[in-house]
Write a protein that holds these residues in place. Structure first.
Motif, PDB file in Angstrom:
ATOM      1  N   MET A 198       3.274   0.819   3.156  1.00  0.00           N
ATOM      2  CA  MET A 198       2.333   1.284   2.365  1.00  0.00           C
ATOM      3  C   MET A 198       1.222   0.926   2.716  1.00  0.00           C
ATOM      4  O   MET A 198       0.482   2.685   3.393  1.00  0.00           O
ATOM      5  N   VAL A 199       0.831  -0.236   3.262  1.00  0.00           N
ATOM      6  CA  VAL A 199      -0.080  -0.397   4.198  1.00  0.00           C
ATOM      7  C   VAL A 199      -0.447   0.201   5.352  1.00  0.00           C
ATOM      8  O   VAL A 199      -1.176   0.801   6.082  1.00  0.00           O
ATOM      9  N   LYS A 200       1.144  -0.114   6.332  1.00  0.00           N
ATOM     10  CA  LYS A 200       1.441   1.204   7.808  1.00  0.00           C
ATOM     11  C   LYS A 200       0.854   2.192   7.947  1.00  0.00           C
ATOM     12  O   LYS A 200       0.400   2.914   8.462  1.00  0.00           O
ATOM     13  N   SER A 201       1.496   3.101   5.995  1.00  0.00           N
ATOM     14  CA  SER A 201       1.200   4.673   6.622  1.00  0.00           C
ATOM     15  C   SER A 201      -0.117   4.777   5.645  1.00  0.00           C
ATOM     16  O   SER A 201      -0.758   6.226   6.617  1.00  0.00           O
ATOM     17  N   ALA A 202      -0.526   4.198   5.350  1.00  0.00           N
ATOM     18  CA  ALA A 202      -2.003   4.222   5.208  1.00  0.00           C
ATOM     19  C   ALA A 202      -3.239   3.510   6.702  1.00  0.00           C
ATOM     20  O   ALA A 202      -3.799   5.328   6.648  1.00  0.00           O
ATOM     21  N   TRP A 203      -2.453   2.647   7.166  1.00  0.00           N
ATOM     22  CA  TRP A 203      -3.375   2.818   8.294  1.00  0.00           C
ATOM     23  C   TRP A 203      -3.560   3.986   8.909  1.00  0.00           C
ATOM     24  O   TRP A 203      -3.695   4.978   9.704  1.00  0.00           O
ATOM     25  N   ASN A 204      -1.855   3.762   9.611  1.00  0.00           N
ATOM     26  CA  ASN A 204      -2.180   5.212  10.347  1.00  0.00           C
ATOM     27  C   ASN A 204      -2.691   6.644   9.875  1.00  0.00           C
ATOM     28  O   ASN A 204      -2.808   7.303  11.086  1.00  0.00           O
ATOM     29  N   TRP A 205      -3.023   7.434   8.704  1.00  0.00           N
ATOM     30  CA  TRP A 205      -3.064   8.072   8.481  1.00  0.00           C
ATOM     31  C   TRP A 205      -4.268   8.391   8.637  1.00  0.00           C
ATOM     32  O   TRP A 205      -5.578   8.986   9.297  1.00  0.00           O
ATOM     33  N   GLU A 206      -5.436   7.280   8.182  1.00  0.00           N
ATOM     34  CA  GLU A 206      -7.207   6.588   8.679  1.00  0.00           C
ATOM     35  C   GLU A 206      -6.804   7.188  10.386  1.00  0.00           C
ATOM     36  O   GLU A 206      -7.926   7.728  10.552  1.00  0.00           O
ATOM     37  N   LYS A 207      -6.130   6.340  11.035  1.00  0.00           N
ATOM     38  CA  LYS A 207      -6.245   6.424  12.693  1.00  0.00           C
ATOM     39  C   LYS A 207      -6.230   7.821  12.950  1.00  0.00           C
ATOM     40  O   LYS A 207      -6.970   8.715  13.510  1.00  0.00           O
ATOM     41  N   ASN A 208      -4.997   8.362  12.358  1.00  0.00           N
ATOM     42  CA  ASN A 208      -5.203  10.235  13.417  1.00  0.00           C
ATOM     43  C   ASN A 208      -6.423  10.650  12.585  1.00  0.00           C
ATOM     44  O   ASN A 208      -6.427  11.358  13.579  1.00  0.00           O
ATOM     45  N   TYR A 209      -6.525  11.219  11.098  1.00  0.00           N
ATOM     46  CA  TYR A 209      -7.641  11.854  10.537  1.00  0.00           C
ATOM     47  C   TYR A 209      -8.925  10.992  11.866  1.00  0.00           C
ATOM     48  O   TYR A 209      -9.954  12.005  11.998  1.00  0.00           O
ATOM     49  N   ASN A 226     -11.669   3.256  -4.439  1.00  0.00           N
ATOM     50  CA  ASN A 226     -10.676   2.273  -4.622  1.00  0.00           C
ATOM     51  C   ASN A 226     -10.537   2.101  -3.069  1.00  0.00           C
ATOM     52  O   ASN A 226     -10.934   1.406  -2.550  1.00  0.00           O
ATOM     53  N   LEU A 227      -9.383   0.528  -3.833  1.00  0.00           N
ATOM     54  CA  LEU A 227      -9.539  -0.385  -2.410  1.00  0.00           C
ATOM     55  C   LEU A 227      -8.446  -0.199  -0.975  1.00  0.00           C
ATOM     56  O   LEU A 227      -9.427  -0.855  -0.047  1.00  0.00           O
ATOM     57  N   MET A 228      -7.966   0.485  -1.201  1.00  0.00           N
ATOM     58  CA  MET A 228      -7.253   0.980   0.408  1.00  0.00           C
ATOM     59  C   MET A 228      -8.092   1.685   0.812  1.00  0.00           C
ATOM     60  O   MET A 228      -7.991   1.482   2.364  1.00  0.00           O
ATOM     61  N   PRO A 229      -8.467   3.155   0.646  1.00  0.00           N
ATOM     62  CA  PRO A 229      -9.042   3.279   1.501  1.00  0.00           C
ATOM     63  C   PRO A 229     -10.399   3.236   1.622  1.00  0.00           C
ATOM     64  O   PRO A 229     -10.958   3.134   2.776  1.00  0.00           O
TER      65      PRO A 229
END
Ligand code: WQD
Length: 342
Positions: free
Chosen positions: A326-337, A201-204
């Motif tokens: 949506m795009v901010k929260s997606a990146w926030n999670w990726e960075k934290n993970y 999928n696109l976002m991940p």
């Protein structure tokens, strides 16, 4: 406290739905075979809500195991069924695994519910059942067309099975929720999408490219009949989607349904192109994404976005979060993970 069983509750949408349910005071039990998600999701849910759902590890394809699992929790007021494989491309390569897993799990679950008189059932469906819509926005009355993939076909067949079940058992109350494109993550950044292997999928794929896990994002085609040539989708924040499930549970438990098989689109009603999503991601997160335009991906739909009228008028639900969130929260999670696992 009303108990809700969430099958596939360790997955991306399932785990976010558990958070929304717990926040509304429901007791949550997760059934998951952990084939496509980690039990770590339970720890993340507890960290966010300070409540720990019980995890019952079960393979719902195994009829006896499914019945034993539901017997343990036959006091549940409702079941939300997420448990299914969901990778479109993989379903084309392994159709029988998809039909076996997605349909046997559903059928065994329905047999168990009937056996124990659990009558409220919410099904995780998908806009993919519409195929290439003739017109947009797509309403729930838009024709369900020939499925584009075995994955999409399992959702179509599942809805037909569910409708038949409500005809034979008037007590059975079902809501099927057709998701458009769920993206983003809980605002805490403590949970989010975690696809196995290379993301389809696109976002991940975007967030993993930004994190340096992937070299470059391929934009699949810019020769579609759209404003910038890239395909258009209706992206919806995963927490908006999760909250819609709580509204649906409440509707069933409090018998607000007008008929015992209802279908709702879950989207924002706004279509964004791939390039618009990339732009929003770069602007909101103050970075430049490495991407290039390549050929179209086989089976992709040029334009699809939802009519949200029925969900708004009948469910009293509409998406609240915008693309920037949506795009901010997606990146926030990726960075934290990535920080957690560096
Ligand atoms: C979105 C857009 C791609 C990846 C599928 C399923 C649907 C649901 C969501 C499970 C498209 C483009 C993508 C990439 C790209 N799945 N893209 N480069 O295909 O709309 O829907 O996933 O429930 O049921 O059908 O989602 O995120 O794969 O693609 O350009 O690396 O992004 O072409 O236009 P899709 P997607």
């Amino acid at each position: 406290m009303s108990k809700v069983i969430v099958t596939g509750g360790c997955g991306y949408i399932g785990s976010h739905t558990c958070i929304a349910l717990l926040s509304q005071g429901y007791e949550v039990v997760v059934f998951d075979d952990l084939s496509n998600a980690s039990k770590e999701s339970i720890d993340r849910i507890e960290k966010i809500t300070e409540k720990r759902p019980e995890l019952y590890r079960v393979d719902l394809k195994d009829k006896n195991a499914a019945i034993a699992a539901f017997e343990t929790h036959k006091d549940a007021m409702a079941v939300i069924h997420f448990a299914a494989y969901k990778a479109v491309k993989e379903s084309v390569e392994q159709p029988l695994q998809y039909y076996e897993n997605n349909l046997f799990s559903l059928i065994n679950t329905l047999i168990a519910l009937q056996k124990f008189g659990i009558n409220n059932f919410i099904f995780s469906s998908s806009a993919t059942v519409y195929g290439i819509p003739k017109t947009c926005p797509v309403t729930e009355k838009s024709p369900v067309s020939t499925a584009f993939s075995p994955y999409g076909n399992t959702k179509k067949i599942a809805e037909e099975i569910l409708e038949d079940c409500t005809h034979s058992n008037a007590e059975f109350s079902i809501i099927s929720l057709r998701y458009f494109n769920p993206i983003g993550a809980h605002k805490s950044g403590k949970i989010g999408e975690l696809p196995n292997g290379i993301p389809n999928n696109l976002m991940p794929y975007i967030t993993q490219t930004a994190a340096g896990i992937r070299e470059q994002l391929m934009v699949f085609g810019n020769d579609y009949p759209t404003k910038d040539g890239t395909a258009i989708r209706d992206y919806i924040h995963v927490m908006d989607l999760a909250e819609a499930h709580v509204v649906a549970v409440d509707r069933l438990i409090h018998q607000k349904q007008e008929n015992n098989f209802e279908i709702y689109n879950l989207g924002t009603g706004i279509g964004y192109s791939v390039l618009e999503v990339i732009k929003a991601f770069e602007t909101q997160n103050n970075l430049a994404l490495n991407y290039k335009i390549t050929d179209r991906r086989k089976g992709d739909v040029p334009v699809v976005f939802a009519s949200t009228e029925l969900a708004s008028q009948t469910l009293g639900w509409s998406a609240k979060r915008d693309l920037n969130s949506m795009v901010k929260s997606a990146w926030n999670w990726e960075k934290n993970y990535r920080n957690e696992n560096s």
